[in-house]
Design an enzyme around this catalytic site. Structure first.
Site, PDB file in Angstrom:
ATOM      1  N   THR A 132      58.010  60.755  -6.294  1.00 54.22           N
ATOM      2  CA  THR A 132      57.794  59.549  -6.875  1.00 54.22           C
ATOM      3  C   THR A 132      56.649  59.284  -7.946  1.00 54.22           C
ATOM      4  O   THR A 132      55.768  60.231  -7.952  1.00 54.22           O
ATOM      5  CB  THR A 132      57.627  58.354  -5.657  1.00 54.22           C
ATOM      6  OG1 THR A 132      57.465  57.240  -6.430  1.00 54.22           O
ATOM      7  CG2 THR A 132      56.231  58.862  -4.999  1.00 54.22           C
ATOM      8  N   ASN A 135      55.258  56.780  -8.363  1.00 57.54           N
ATOM      9  CA  ASN A 135      54.607  55.458  -7.636  1.00 57.54           C
ATOM     10  C   ASN A 135      53.687  55.905  -6.363  1.00 57.54           C
ATOM     11  O   ASN A 135      54.348  56.034  -5.406  1.00 57.54           O
ATOM     12  CB  ASN A 135      55.461  54.295  -7.422  1.00 57.54           C
ATOM     13  CG  ASN A 135      54.943  53.067  -6.956  1.00 57.54           C
ATOM     14  OD1 ASN A 135      53.667  53.121  -6.424  1.00 57.54           O
ATOM     15  ND2 ASN A 135      55.592  51.980  -7.256  1.00 57.54           N
ATOM     16  N   LYS A 149      53.988  53.988  -3.131  1.00 59.90           N
ATOM     17  CA  LYS A 149      55.148  54.114  -2.273  1.00 59.90           C
ATOM     18  C   LYS A 149      55.038  55.346  -1.267  1.00 59.90           C
ATOM     19  O   LYS A 149      55.313  55.167  -0.294  1.00 59.90           O
ATOM     20  CB  LYS A 149      56.139  54.503  -3.260  1.00 59.90           C
ATOM     21  CG  LYS A 149      57.015  53.343  -3.760  1.00 59.90           C
ATOM     22  CD  LYS A 149      58.287  54.280  -4.378  1.00 59.90           C
ATOM     23  CE  LYS A 149      59.397  53.315  -4.904  1.00 59.90           C
ATOM     24  NZ  LYS A 149      60.492  54.010  -5.526  1.00 59.90           N
ATOM     25  N   ASP A 186      64.666  54.623  -3.789  1.00 69.45           N
ATOM     26  CA  ASP A 186      64.748  53.640  -4.643  1.00 69.45           C
ATOM     27  C   ASP A 186      64.888  52.302  -4.297  1.00 69.45           C
ATOM     28  O   ASP A 186      65.247  52.272  -2.883  1.00 69.45           O
ATOM     29  CB  ASP A 186      66.087  53.860  -5.621  1.00 69.45           C
ATOM     30  CG  ASP A 186      66.176  53.151  -6.743  1.00 69.45           C
ATOM     31  OD1 ASP A 186      65.038  53.420  -7.637  1.00 69.45           O
ATOM     32  OD2 ASP A 186      66.766  52.132  -7.260  1.00 69.45           O
ATOM     33  N   PHE A 237      51.695  46.542  -4.557  1.00 67.85           N
ATOM     34  CA  PHE A 237      52.215  46.736  -5.930  1.00 67.85           C
ATOM     35  C   PHE A 237      53.355  45.943  -6.208  1.00 67.85           C
ATOM     36  O   PHE A 237      53.788  45.287  -5.468  1.00 67.85           O
ATOM     37  CB  PHE A 237      52.397  48.176  -6.263  1.00 67.85           C
ATOM     38  CG  PHE A 237      53.761  48.719  -5.323  1.00 67.85           C
ATOM     39  CD1 PHE A 237      54.735  48.881  -5.876  1.00 67.85           C
ATOM     40  CD2 PHE A 237      53.261  49.085  -4.207  1.00 67.85           C
ATOM     41  CE1 PHE A 237      55.752  49.314  -5.099  1.00 67.85           C
ATOM     42  CE2 PHE A 237      54.381  49.853  -3.322  1.00 67.85           C
ATOM     43  CZ  PHE A 237      55.695  49.591  -3.835  1.00 67.85           C
ATOM     44  N   GLY A 238      53.926  45.755  -7.603  1.00 69.40           N
ATOM     45  CA  GLY A 238      55.179  45.160  -7.821  1.00 69.40           C
ATOM     46  C   GLY A 238      55.258  43.820  -7.552  1.00 69.40           C
ATOM     47  O   GLY A 238      54.358  42.906  -7.632  1.00 69.40           O
ATOM     48  N   ASP A 274      55.054  42.556  -4.532  1.00 68.26           N
ATOM     49  CA  ASP A 274      54.197  42.233  -3.169  1.00 68.26           C
ATOM     50  C   ASP A 274      53.423  40.784  -3.286  1.00 68.26           C
ATOM     51  O   ASP A 274      53.568  40.008  -2.185  1.00 68.26           O
ATOM     52  CB  ASP A 274      53.056  43.352  -2.882  1.00 68.26           C
ATOM     53  CG  ASP A 274      53.701  44.385  -2.210  1.00 68.26           C
ATOM     54  OD1 ASP A 274      54.954  44.503  -1.871  1.00 68.26           O
ATOM     55  OD2 ASP A 274      53.419  45.531  -2.306  1.00 68.26           O
ATOM     56  N   LYS A 295      51.589  46.356   5.913  1.00 62.95           N
ATOM     57  CA  LYS A 295      52.958  46.264   5.171  1.00 62.95           C
ATOM     58  C   LYS A 295      53.839  47.723   5.560  1.00 62.95           C
ATOM     59  O   LYS A 295      55.170  47.722   5.624  1.00 62.95           O
ATOM     60  CB  LYS A 295      52.720  46.468   3.613  1.00 62.95           C
ATOM     61  CG  LYS A 295      53.726  46.444   2.869  1.00 62.95           C
ATOM     62  CD  LYS A 295      53.752  46.634   1.362  1.00 62.95           C
ATOM     63  CE  LYS A 295      55.249  46.601   0.719  1.00 62.95           C
ATOM     64  NZ  LYS A 295      55.127  47.217  -0.590  1.00 62.95           N
ATOM     65  N   HIS A 335      60.717  47.046   4.417  1.00 61.21           N
ATOM     66  CA  HIS A 335      61.953  47.536   4.040  1.00 61.21           C
ATOM     67  C   HIS A 335      61.827  48.970   3.875  1.00 61.21           C
ATOM     68  O   HIS A 335      62.451  49.955   4.542  1.00 61.21           O
ATOM     69  CB  HIS A 335      62.525  47.305   2.810  1.00 61.21           C
ATOM     70  CG  HIS A 335      61.410  47.234   1.526  1.00 61.21           C
ATOM     71  ND1 HIS A 335      60.059  46.543   1.698  1.00 61.21           N
ATOM     72  CD2 HIS A 335      61.491  47.607   0.435  1.00 61.21           C
ATOM     73  CE1 HIS A 335      59.475  46.759   0.753  1.00 61.21           C
ATOM     74  NE2 HIS A 335      60.132  47.343  -0.224  1.00 61.21           N
TER      75      HIS A 335
HETATM   76  P1  ITT Z   1      59.687  55.661  -8.365  1.00 69.22           P
HETATM   77  O1  ITT Z   1      59.000  56.832  -9.289  1.00 69.22           O
HETATM   78  O2  ITT Z   1      59.813  56.295  -7.099  1.00 69.22           O
HETATM   79  O3  ITT Z   1      61.162  55.429  -9.026  1.00 69.22           O
HETATM   80  P2  ITT Z   1      59.432  53.090  -9.093  1.00 69.22           P
HETATM   81  O4  ITT Z   1      57.891  52.382  -9.006  1.00 69.22           O
HETATM   82  O5  ITT Z   1      59.955  52.836 -10.230  1.00 69.22           O
HETATM   83  O6  ITT Z   1      58.973  54.629  -8.440  1.00 69.22           O
HETATM   84  P3  ITT Z   1      61.559  51.845  -8.040  1.00 69.22           P
HETATM   85  O7  ITT Z   1      62.377  52.188  -9.107  1.00 69.22           O
HETATM   86  O8  ITT Z   1      62.247  52.095  -6.803  1.00 69.22           O
HETATM   87  O9  ITT Z   1      60.168  52.511  -7.944  1.00 69.22           O
HETATM   88  O10 ITT Z   1      61.213  50.210  -7.989  1.00 69.22           O
HETATM   89  C1  ITT Z   1      61.724  49.235  -8.753  1.00 69.22           C
HETATM   90  C2  ITT Z   1      60.799  47.962  -8.977  1.00 69.22           C
HETATM   91  O11 ITT Z   1      60.718  47.378  -7.638  1.00 69.22           O
HETATM   92  C3  ITT Z   1      59.379  48.442  -9.429  1.00 69.22           C
HETATM   93  O12 ITT Z   1      59.043  47.458 -10.235  1.00 69.22           O
HETATM   94  C4  ITT Z   1      58.628  48.036  -8.193  1.00 69.22           C
HETATM   95  O13 ITT Z   1      57.254  47.829  -8.492  1.00 69.22           O
HETATM   96  C5  ITT Z   1      59.303  47.275  -7.272  1.00 69.22           C
HETATM   97  N1  ITT Z   1      59.123  47.574  -5.972  1.00 69.22           N
HETATM   98  C6  ITT Z   1      59.690  48.580  -5.236  1.00 69.22           C
HETATM   99  N2  ITT Z   1      59.090  48.902  -3.976  1.00 69.22           N
HETATM  100  C7  ITT Z   1      58.444  47.621  -3.783  1.00 69.22           C
HETATM  101  C8  ITT Z   1      57.697  47.136  -2.689  1.00 69.22           C
HETATM  102  O14 ITT Z   1      57.667  47.631  -1.545  1.00 69.22           O
HETATM  103  N3  ITT Z   1      56.821  46.160  -2.901  1.00 69.22           N
HETATM  104  C9  ITT Z   1      56.952  45.512  -4.233  1.00 69.22           C
HETATM  105  N4  ITT Z   1      57.502  45.794  -5.276  1.00 69.22           N
HETATM  106  C10 ITT Z   1      58.288  46.927  -5.290  1.00 69.22           C
END
Ligand code: ITT
Length: 200
Positions: free
Chosen positions: A15, A17, A20, A72, A146-147, A149, A169, A174
């Site tokens: 990843t 991220n 994650k 993903d 992150f994201g 959250d 968390k 999920h």
């Molecule tokens: P990868 O390299 O694993 O793809 P990524 O951060 O780009 O890392 P995703 O494409 O799966 O991961 O994530 C899509 C979006 O959803 C991205 O903006 C994340 O910040 C958000 N996201 C994914 N999982 C999340 C979580 O557990 N809590 C909050 N936001 C999340």
């Protein structure tokens, strides 16, 4: 629960991220599965299904040996017909959390976070799903995670994911639910006889 009775398993979690991988490790390491984060941004095809995106990411990591895991994830908001869903990363970059809150002004707040985790080991490739339903908060709260959250309150909780510790968390999200399926599948595969060709 740590399974001290079972053999030690390990996998590469690919990843871009780091958060994650840290979250997945909370669940998997408690199950006795060692997680080695591999920091790489894998290409993601345009698709309306998380499962397809996860499978494509796994293909893109085919050079790595041993057990390999990618995932993903996306936030599916009921009132927006599932948007941002597979477009969650794009929506996060463009609208952000504040934009999502504005879009939802006056609408019901139900939403679901979903993870599609793709695992390859011993010649088997599989995608496993995990989801948690909840509500989009009225305002952003908390600084952890992150994201999205700060605006997601999982069912049965009053706090957002960003108000929880990594361990909290990482045990009810999920992602944790998808990791539960990954852990069971790894145990099943471990118990199966291995053909010479799929040992790597
Ligand atoms: P990868 O390299 O694993 O793809 P990524 O951060 O780009 O890392 P995703 O494409 O799966 O991961 O994530 C899509 C979006 O959803 C991205 O903006 C994340 O910040 C958000 N996201 C994914 N999982 C999340 C979580 O557990 N809590 C909050 N936001 C999340």
């Amino acid at each position: 629960m740590v399974r001290r009775d079972s053999p030690r398993l390990s996998l590469s979690f690919v990843t871009s991220n780091a958060a994650k991988a840290a979250e997945a490790a909370v669940f998997l390491e408690a199950e006795g599965i060692e997680v080695h984060p591999v920091v790489r941004r894998l290409p993601e095809p345009q698709s309306e299904r998380l499962e397809e995106v996860a499978s494509a990411k796994l293909e893109a990591a085919s050079d790595l040996p041993g057990a390999v895991l990618v995932e993903d994830s996306g936030l599916f908001v009921d009132a927006l017909g599932g948007f941002p869903g597979v477009y969650s990363a794009y929506a996060f970059r463009t609208l952000g959390v504040a934009g999502l809150l504005r879009l939802l002004d006056g609408y019901p707040r139900g939403a679901e976070f979903r993870t599609a985790a793709a695992l390859r080991w011993r010649g088997v490739k599989e995608v496993m799903l995990g989801a948690v339903h909840g509500q989009i908060a009225r305002e952003a709260r908390g600084t952890n995670g992150f994201g999205y959250d700060p605006v997601f309150v999982p069912e049965g909780e009053r706090r957002t994911f960003a108000e929880m510790s990594l361990t909290e968390k990482g045990s009810l999200s999920h992602r944790a639910r998808a990791m539960m399926a990954v852990s069971s599948r790894l145990r099943e595969l471990l118990a199966r006889p291995v053909s010479e060709s799929s040992k790597k």
